[in-house]
Design an enzyme around this catalytic site. Structure first.
Site, PDB file in Angstrom:
ATOM      1  N   GLY A 370       0.822  -1.205   0.000  1.00 60.18           N
ATOM      2  CA  GLY A 370       0.000   0.000   0.000  1.00 60.18           C
ATOM      3  C   GLY A 370       0.853   1.250   0.000  1.00 60.18           C
ATOM      4  N   GLY A 373       1.417   8.156   3.785  1.00 63.04           N
ATOM      5  CA  GLY A 373       1.482   9.586   3.581  1.00 63.04           C
ATOM      6  C   GLY A 373       2.807  10.031   2.984  1.00 63.04           C
ATOM      7  N   GLY A 375       5.346   7.660   1.704  1.00 66.17           N
ATOM      8  CA  GLY A 375       6.067   6.573   1.060  1.00 66.17           C
ATOM      9  C   GLY A 375       5.191   5.357   0.859  1.00 66.17           C
ATOM     10  N   LYS A 392       8.845  -0.180   4.932  1.00 67.60           N
ATOM     11  CA  LYS A 392       8.339   1.136   4.533  1.00 67.60           C
ATOM     12  C   LYS A 392       9.444   1.916   3.849  1.00 67.60           C
ATOM     13  CE  LYS A 392       5.946   5.239   6.319  1.00 67.60           C
ATOM     14  NZ  LYS A 392       5.373   5.878   7.527  1.00 67.60           N
ATOM     15  N   ASP A 487      -1.256  10.952  16.642  1.00 68.47           N
ATOM     16  CA  ASP A 487      -1.974  10.578  15.409  1.00 68.47           C
ATOM     17  C   ASP A 487      -2.677   9.229  15.587  1.00 68.47           C
ATOM     18  OD1 ASP A 487      -2.904  11.035  12.865  1.00 68.47           O
ATOM     19  OD2 ASP A 487      -1.145  10.256  11.859  1.00 68.47           O
TER      20      ASP A 487
END
Length: 691
Positions: A370, A373, A375, A392, A487
């Site tokens: 997927g 935000g 990468g 990631k 977050d």
């Protein structure tokens, strides 16, 4: 008294020059009006100034976007104006369910009024009923934006009665159109399908699926798949005559009994040649057949030889390419960041770039899990550890991504808890920034809590609630320093093979002393989950994390997103989920807010306990919120339920918290969507504090 945001906006707008001395910087307003529907985004940090190079480039960009989109009569354009650091990237597109006149009016209004919608913002995302417009100081092209899905329904006609029949047809039709649009040159597909009503009368459903044309097939498919799920989720309870879900990167829509008056011209296809005009070869005479056979044999052999040779060459070139890439990662296994940036010691280790590139198949699309935000995330296998991992790959061009990479390694590498995603290691070699995590087989909570196909049981949900709470107790109170996550939201909560919750993504996290428990910084977080007071003060604290925790708990219990649409008589309004549940609580019917997809299969006392605790955590007055350990004690039935007022208290740091501006007969969407009614940009701007 006028709302605070109205006065601020009025002051900003009045500051624009209207003299003729500088015509290139005078704000012009079109005859039409661009009124964003649903929530829209205006950045609030790093604003540009009046007459700055960024403003000049922004206005040039708007002119170029409008002229290009209208000139090619396709209602789409994307481009960039200026050069770094003042470059502005922009995109606009007309929604294909609107006609060309509506499209032109929307494009003209949007591009000319952008500075009224988001004064001095370096980034903006907004959509009207007929078009979408966005710009940014960083490139967003080629990556689908799924942050907002706005429902637009036609409630002027009565809904259909045969819901099951329509839904089955919709699923088939929209899935097919999504697949066709993803591979279409225009990233657009239209079609129809017949279904039989409850009385046996056949009707036609017309549908369309559309993406912005900067997306490749994979990103378009990802966007449309999500939006089709949103469309079908709203139709599972009630099917309207017309319905649509519109976003910044794609949209889907259907009509029953009426086709779309589309604004998009289809690609011109070459007409097939009529059979009568195709020349037929003459029948060879007996004398020529042997010669033709020899020629055919020689030709066939030559073709076979060419194919074999070409295949061999391709294999050799591919082999050389792989070897070259392997040599490249050895040569460029450097460290662009200072070695003392990160602490040395036990725990996560530093990998060589070659190890991770090989593990992830050199970051091929086949291994991509997927987009994030800053990468992409890839699946990989570490042979020496016999371990499947998620890698990631942080965007090299993003300064914010680089900051979050450093923050993630410095903080999460020191944390150890069963409800936190484990960081396996990192790498800042090969000109890349890479983070390696344990692989979570069940993905994020966000992909499950709003899924129509796989509804999470209450037993799993309650376990997830306690898991998230346990992680926050560790971060806020049990570790050597207080960690503010900043977050907390469903997409940052990952689920292992047994659906145990693990909190991840510490890119925005900050460490503070336990005595302090707050951190003043630039605005950070996600709209809808952010503490409204934090949005004004910029001061994050443990109580702002607790607020986000409360919103997530309500989302788990209700199966609804933070911003919902409600109907009062013939009027519609957007509300925050906290306010909606509090109204149910005030009527003594808080159980009515429970997720209808559970079909009542839950413990009523447990459900009530979680929702009341969630309201306590999301209390408008941060001084009246619990510490996370107090909230967990209530959830575990180790402490009594808190006593909350019947009516939701009014926060003292902002205008009264009430239903947002209403408009009788406005088009609206599903209450479980993330958007609301048509209303003025000023009202939306004010209401964004609640999100």
């Amino acid at each position: 008294m006028a709302p605070l945001h109205f006065l601020i906006l009025l002051a900003i707008v009045s500051s624009f020059p209207y003299s003729t001395a500088a015509p290139d910087l005078t704000l012009t307003i079109s005859a039409g009006i661009f009124i964003p529907v649903g929530p829209y985004y205006c950045s609030t940090t790093g604003n540009y100034t009046l007459k700055s190079p960024y403003q000049v480039n922004l206005r040039k960009l708007m002119d170029d976007l409008q002229s290009g989109a209208i000139a090619n009569h396709a209602g789409f354009n994307y481009t960039v104006a200026g050069e770094a650091p003042d470059a502005v990237f922009g995109l606009t597109m007309c929604y294909a369910d609107r006609n060309w006149t509506q499209c032109q009016n929307c494009l003209q209004a949007a591009t000319s009024e952008v500075e009224l919608i988001c004064p001095f913002s370096r980034e903006m995302k907004a959509r009207e009923d007929a078009c979408v417009l966005r710009y940014s100081n960083e490139s967003f092209f080629s990556v689908a934006d799924l942050t907002s899905a706005f429902h637009v329904s036609d409630t002027s006609n009565s809904s259909v009665t045969n819901v099951a029949g329509v839904n089955a047809t919709l699923l088939s039709l929209m899935s097919r159109l999504a697949a066709e649009a993803a591979v279409s040159e225009l990233r657009l597909a239209k079609g129809s399908q017949v279904y039989k009503g409850s009385k046996g009368i056949s009707q036609v459903i017309y549908g369309l699926a559309q993406c912005t044309r900067d997306l490749n097939a994979s990103e378009c498919s990802r966007c449309l798949t999500y939006f089709v799920e949103e469309l079908l989720r709203s139709s599972s309870l009630s099917v309207e005559i017309n319905d649509a879900v519109k976003g910044y990167s794609c949209n889907v829509a259907y009509k029953i009994g009426e086709d779309f008056d589309s604004s998009i011209r289809p690609a011109i296809a070459s007409a097939p040649m009529a059979p009568s005009t195709i020349a037929q070869p003459p029948d060879p005479s007996p004398g020529t057949r042997p010669t033709l056979g020899i020629v055919a044999g020689v030709t066939g052999g030559s073709i076979a030889f060419v194919i074999c040779t070409g295949t061999l060459v391709c294999i050799l070139l591919r082999h050389r390419s792989i070897k070259a890439r392997e040599r490249e990662v050895d040569v460029f296994d450097d460290d662009p960041l200072e070695d003392n940036t990160f602490d040395k010691g036990t725990g996560p280790r530093q990998f060589r770039y070659r190890e991770l590139a090989t593990a992830a198949g050199f970051f091929s699309d086949e291994e991509k899990l997927g987009e994030g935000g800053f990468g992409s995330v890839y699946k990989g296998y570490l042979k020496d550890m016999d371990l499947w991992v998620a890698i990631k790959r942080v965007s090299k061009s993003s300064q914010q991504g680089r900051k979050e990479y450093i923050s993630e390694v410095k903080i999460i590498s020191r944390l150890r808890h069963r409800n936190l995603v484990q960081l396996i290691g990192w790498c800042h070699g090969g000109g890349e920034l890479l983070l390696v995590y344990e692989l979570m087989p069940n993905g994020s909570l966000n992909s499950h809590i709003h899924s129509q196909n796989n509804v999470l049981s209450w037993q799993l949900r309650s376990g997830i609630v306690l898991g998230i709470g346990s992680a926050l107790v560790y971060l806020h109170q049990d570790w050597e320093q207080c960690v503010l996550h900043r977050d907390i939201k469903p997409s940052n909560i990952l689920l292992d093979a047994s659906f145990n919750a693990k909190l991840g993504d510490f890119g925005l996290a900050r460490m503070v002393d336990h005595e302090r428990q707050s951190h003043t910084t630039a605005l950070a977080g996600t709209m809808g989950y952010m503490d409204p007071e934090c949005m004004l003060s910029g001061s994050a604290s443990t109580t702002s994390d607790v607020y986000s925790f409360g919103v997530v708990l309500l989302e788990i219990c209700c199966g609804r997103r933070p911003i919902i649409v409600v109907q009062d008589s013939e009027e519609y309004a957007t509300m925050h989920l906290v306010q909606w549940v509090w109204e149910c609580y005030g009527r003594g019917r808080i159980i009515d807010a429970a997720d209808a997809r559970l079909n009542g299969e839950f413990d009523g006392d447990e459900m009530e306990r979680v929702m009341i605790t969630a309201l306590w955590c999301a209390h408008p007055d941060r001084t009246l919120r619990p510490f996370i350990r107090q909230a967990i004690s209530v959830l575990r039935m180790e402490a009594p339920l808190p006593s909350l007022p019947t009516n939701m208290p009014v926060a003292t740091f902002m205008p009264p918290m009430h239903h947002l501006q209403r408009e009788s007969g406005a088009t609206t969407g599903s209450s479980s969507g993330s958007a609301g009614t048509k209303h003025s940009s000023i009202a939306t701007k004010t209401s964004s504090l609640l999100r």
